[in-house]
Design an enzyme around this catalytic site. Structure first.
Site, PDB file in Angstrom:
ATOM      1  N   SER A 261     -10.812  -0.487   2.604  1.00 30.64           N
ATOM      2  CA  SER A 261     -10.082  -0.623   3.879  1.00 30.64           C
ATOM      3  C   SER A 261      -9.699   0.763   4.370  1.00 30.64           C
ATOM      4  O   SER A 261      -9.037   1.510   3.656  1.00 30.64           O
ATOM      5  CB  SER A 261      -8.793  -1.417   3.679  1.00 30.64           C
TER       6      SER A 261
ATOM      7  N   GLU B  51      -5.464   4.408   5.581  1.00 28.37           N
ATOM      8  CA  GLU B  51      -5.144   4.090   4.190  1.00 28.37           C
ATOM      9  C   GLU B  51      -5.567   5.230   3.230  1.00 28.37           C
ATOM     10  O   GLU B  51      -4.760   5.693   2.440  1.00 28.37           O
ATOM     11  CB  GLU B  51      -5.790   2.736   3.848  1.00 28.37           C
TER      12      GLU B  51
ATOM     13  N   ARG C 124       0.836  -1.216   0.000  1.00 29.57           N
ATOM     14  CA  ARG C 124       0.000   0.000   0.000  1.00 29.57           C
ATOM     15  C   ARG C 124       0.867   1.261   0.000  1.00 29.57           C
ATOM     16  O   ARG C 124       0.544   2.256   0.662  1.00 29.57           O
ATOM     17  CB  ARG C 124      -0.927   0.034   1.231  1.00 29.57           C
TER      18      ARG C 124
HETATM   19  N1  EPU Z   1     -10.970 -10.476  10.130  1.00 26.21           N
HETATM   20  C1  EPU Z   1     -11.599 -10.283  11.331  1.00 26.21           C
HETATM   21  N2  EPU Z   1     -12.695  -9.480  11.373  1.00 26.21           N
HETATM   22  C2  EPU Z   1     -13.195  -8.879  10.251  1.00 26.21           C
HETATM   23  C3  EPU Z   1     -12.560  -9.091   9.019  1.00 26.21           C
HETATM   24  C4  EPU Z   1     -11.431  -9.897   8.974  1.00 26.21           C
HETATM   25  O1  EPU Z   1     -11.175 -10.806  12.365  1.00 26.21           O
HETATM   26  O2  EPU Z   1     -14.174  -8.153  10.383  1.00 26.21           O
HETATM   27  C5  EPU Z   1      -9.764 -11.328  10.068  1.00 26.21           C
HETATM   28  C6  EPU Z   1      -9.947 -12.477   9.061  1.00 26.21           C
HETATM   29  O3  EPU Z   1     -10.503 -13.583   9.667  1.00 26.21           O
HETATM   30  C7  EPU Z   1      -8.543 -12.723   8.602  1.00 26.21           C
HETATM   31  C8  EPU Z   1      -7.867 -11.368   8.704  1.00 26.21           C
HETATM   32  O4  EPU Z   1      -8.674 -10.552   9.554  1.00 26.21           O
HETATM   33  O5  EPU Z   1      -7.871 -13.598   9.456  1.00 26.21           O
HETATM   34  C9  EPU Z   1      -7.683 -10.693   7.348  1.00 26.21           C
HETATM   35  O6  EPU Z   1      -8.962 -10.467   6.741  1.00 26.21           O
HETATM   36  P1  EPU Z   1      -9.206 -10.462   5.149  1.00 26.21           P
HETATM   37  O7  EPU Z   1      -8.674 -11.702   4.554  1.00 26.21           O
HETATM   38  O8  EPU Z   1     -10.629 -10.118   4.934  1.00 26.21           O
HETATM   39  O9  EPU Z   1      -8.269  -9.321   4.586  1.00 26.21           O
HETATM   40  P2  EPU Z   1      -7.790  -7.909   5.157  1.00 26.21           P
HETATM   41  O10 EPU Z   1      -6.375  -8.024   5.584  1.00 26.21           O
HETATM   42  O11 EPU Z   1      -8.752  -7.384   6.177  1.00 26.21           O
HETATM   43  C10 EPU Z   1      -6.843  -7.065   2.884  1.00 26.21           C
HETATM   44  C11 EPU Z   1      -6.916  -5.802   2.073  1.00 26.21           C
HETATM   45  C12 EPU Z   1      -8.210  -5.764   1.280  1.00 26.21           C
HETATM   46  C13 EPU Z   1      -8.236  -6.960   0.355  1.00 26.21           C
HETATM   47  C14 EPU Z   1      -8.138  -8.232   1.205  1.00 26.21           C
HETATM   48  C15 EPU Z   1      -8.023  -9.462   0.346  1.00 26.21           C
HETATM   49  C16 EPU Z   1      -5.625  -4.143   3.308  1.00 26.21           C
HETATM   50  C17 EPU Z   1      -5.647  -2.897   4.128  1.00 26.21           C
HETATM   51  N3  EPU Z   1      -6.811  -4.635   2.955  1.00 26.21           N
HETATM   52  O12 EPU Z   1      -7.887  -7.003   3.842  1.00 26.21           O
HETATM   53  O13 EPU Z   1      -8.193  -4.581   0.487  1.00 26.21           O
HETATM   54  O14 EPU Z   1      -9.403  -6.994  -0.432  1.00 26.21           O
HETATM   55  O15 EPU Z   1      -6.952  -8.188   2.033  1.00 26.21           O
HETATM   56  O16 EPU Z   1      -6.749  -9.518  -0.225  1.00 26.21           O
HETATM   57  O17 EPU Z   1      -4.552  -4.625   2.972  1.00 26.21           O
HETATM   58  C18 EPU Z   1      -8.946  -2.353   0.259  1.00 26.21           C
HETATM   59  O18 EPU Z   1      -7.758  -2.025   0.213  1.00 26.21           O
HETATM   60  O19 EPU Z   1      -9.873  -1.503   0.189  1.00 26.21           O
HETATM   61  C19 EPU Z   1      -9.283  -3.744   0.464  1.00 26.21           C
HETATM   62  C20 EPU Z   1     -10.529  -4.152   0.597  1.00 26.21           C
END
Ligand code: EPU
Length: 348
Positions: free
Chosen positions: A241, A336, A168
């Site tokens: 995000s 972000e 990012r």
């Molecule tokens: N989780 C929670 N609670 C929640 C959501 C997620 O505990 O409400 C936990 C999940 O269980 C998992 C971890 O957090 O263990 C990560 O969650 P997820 O796989 O949904 O991905 P993320 O790290 O929250 C990132 C990107 C997203 C992207 C997804 C998929 C960032 C800041 N965000 O989210 O990007 O779609 O991975 O690759 O890196 C965006 O930038 O707008 C965006 C949506």
């Protein structure tokens, strides 16, 4: 030089930011070519106006009106270059819609950006935050960025390695306002290996054979997964995000994991990336809402403008979340989206 397009005055930006917060531009113009861009920037300089280049408005928070010239990026165009059977260079104008460009490439059978389907915003904004999802980042396929360097007044072509890409992160974030991106070149390939390892995507295909998958199948899977978890900004205004996943020292990661064995994290070289969504969720914020703004009930990383919230409402909620996570886990979340004006950003 041709005459610059006429400037409009006092233009509402509410429909031009995906959080749908109220804000207006003192001056506004649509930019449809590099030449128009040059002449509009000259006008701004002559009149001593601050400028803001606006793409899809999906990664920013307007904390107030913009008392300068907003240039809405409308340079379009999509074409293929150097097609050699297996690989090709896709050239995209900065004003193109990102998701439509993904479908355009995937429909032609070219692989490389299918995991980035449904990311809101324009092509020109993609390198700024090095958009990433489901194990793929823009930097994996980006060849070069064409931009106007406002420091030197020259047009430049920045190669991938000149763009300072990180998670990012990019050179464009560190030198805000210097480069106006007008075009990207991406190297896509028909035989490139598909990236299907990310848990949500792997689960989607669980049990189904993946050997015959096409780029478009993966794009459609990503769309289904995203639609399940992430709110559509057209229906529920949001900026994706709201915080980056924090990167901490391996020692800190070890201590946190000891205290919270369930904490997800992705250890790397001397550091570990934490899941900001999990940290926020643990603090009880998921699904929170007041009369105007809130936190999405399926993804705690996404802040929502439920009903007539302002940028300040969103930032105030973000600050409460940030303070809670800091107090409970000792981890400082970093926002972000960008904030306009920048001096209203959190922690300033
Ligand atoms: N989780 C929670 N609670 C929640 C959501 C997620 O505990 O409400 C936990 C999940 O269980 C998992 C971890 O957090 O263990 C990560 O969650 P997820 O796989 O949904 O991905 P993320 O790290 O929250 C990132 C990107 C997203 C992207 C997804 C998929 C960032 C800041 N965000 O989210 O990007 O779609 O991975 O690759 O890196 C965006 O930038 O707008 C965006 C949506």
């Amino acid at each position: 030089m041709s005459l610059p397009p006429a400037l409009e005055e006092h233009v509402s930006l509410a429909a031009m930011n995906s959080l749908a917060v109220p804000a207006s531009a003192r001056w506004f113009a649509e930019v449809t070519s590099g030449q128009e861009l040059e002449s509009l920037l000259e006008v701004a300089e002559q009149r001593d106006l601050a400028t803001l280049i606006l793409g899809g408005g999906s990664n920013l928070v307007f904390a107030g009106d913009f008392d300068g010239l907003v240039l809405h990026m409308g340079i379009t165009g999509r074409c293929w270059e150097h097609v050699d059977g297996d690989s090709a260079i896709l050239v995209l104008g900065a004003g193109e819609n990102w998701h439509e460009s993904v479908l355009y490439a995937a429909s032609a059978g070219y692989r490389g950006i299918e995991n980035l389907a449904l990311i809101p915003g324009t092509v020109g904004a993609a390198p700024v935050q090095n958009i990433g999802a489901y194990g793929v980042e823009l930097k994996d396929t980006l060849v070069s960025v064409t931009a106007l360097d406002r420091k030197t007044g020259e047009w430049v072509v920045l190669a991938n390695e000149d763009c300072g890409f990180g998670y990012r992160d990019s050179l464009f974030k560190h030198q805000p306002g210097r480069y106006v991106i007008t075009e990207l070149r991406l190297r896509l390939c028909r035989s490139r290996e598909l990236t299907l390892g990310y848990a949500d995507l792997a689960n989607y295909f669980d049990g189904a054979g993946t050997s015959n998958l096409k780029a478009l199948d993966v794009a459609q899977a990503v769309m289904a997964v995203r639609r399940r978890k992430l709110p559509d900004p057209e229906q529920i205004p949001n900026a994706g995000s709201f915080f980056k996943n924090p990167i901490v020292d391996r020692k800190v990661w070890g201590e946190l994991k000891l205290a919270y064995p369930d904490m997800p994290g992705y250890p790397g070289n001397g550091t570990a990336k934490l899941a900001a969504a999990w940290l926020i969720d643990q603090c009880g914020w998921k699904g929170f809402r007041n009369d105007r703004v809130g936190v999405h009930n399926r993804q705690a990383l996404v802040l929502i403008n439920h009903s007539g919230g302002s940028g300040s409402d969103v930032l105030a909620l973000a600050e409460r979340i940030r303070q809670d996570v800091l107090a409970r886990f000792g981890v400082a979340l970093e926002m972000e989206p960008g904030v306009i004006p920048p001096d209203r950003a959190l922690g300033r």
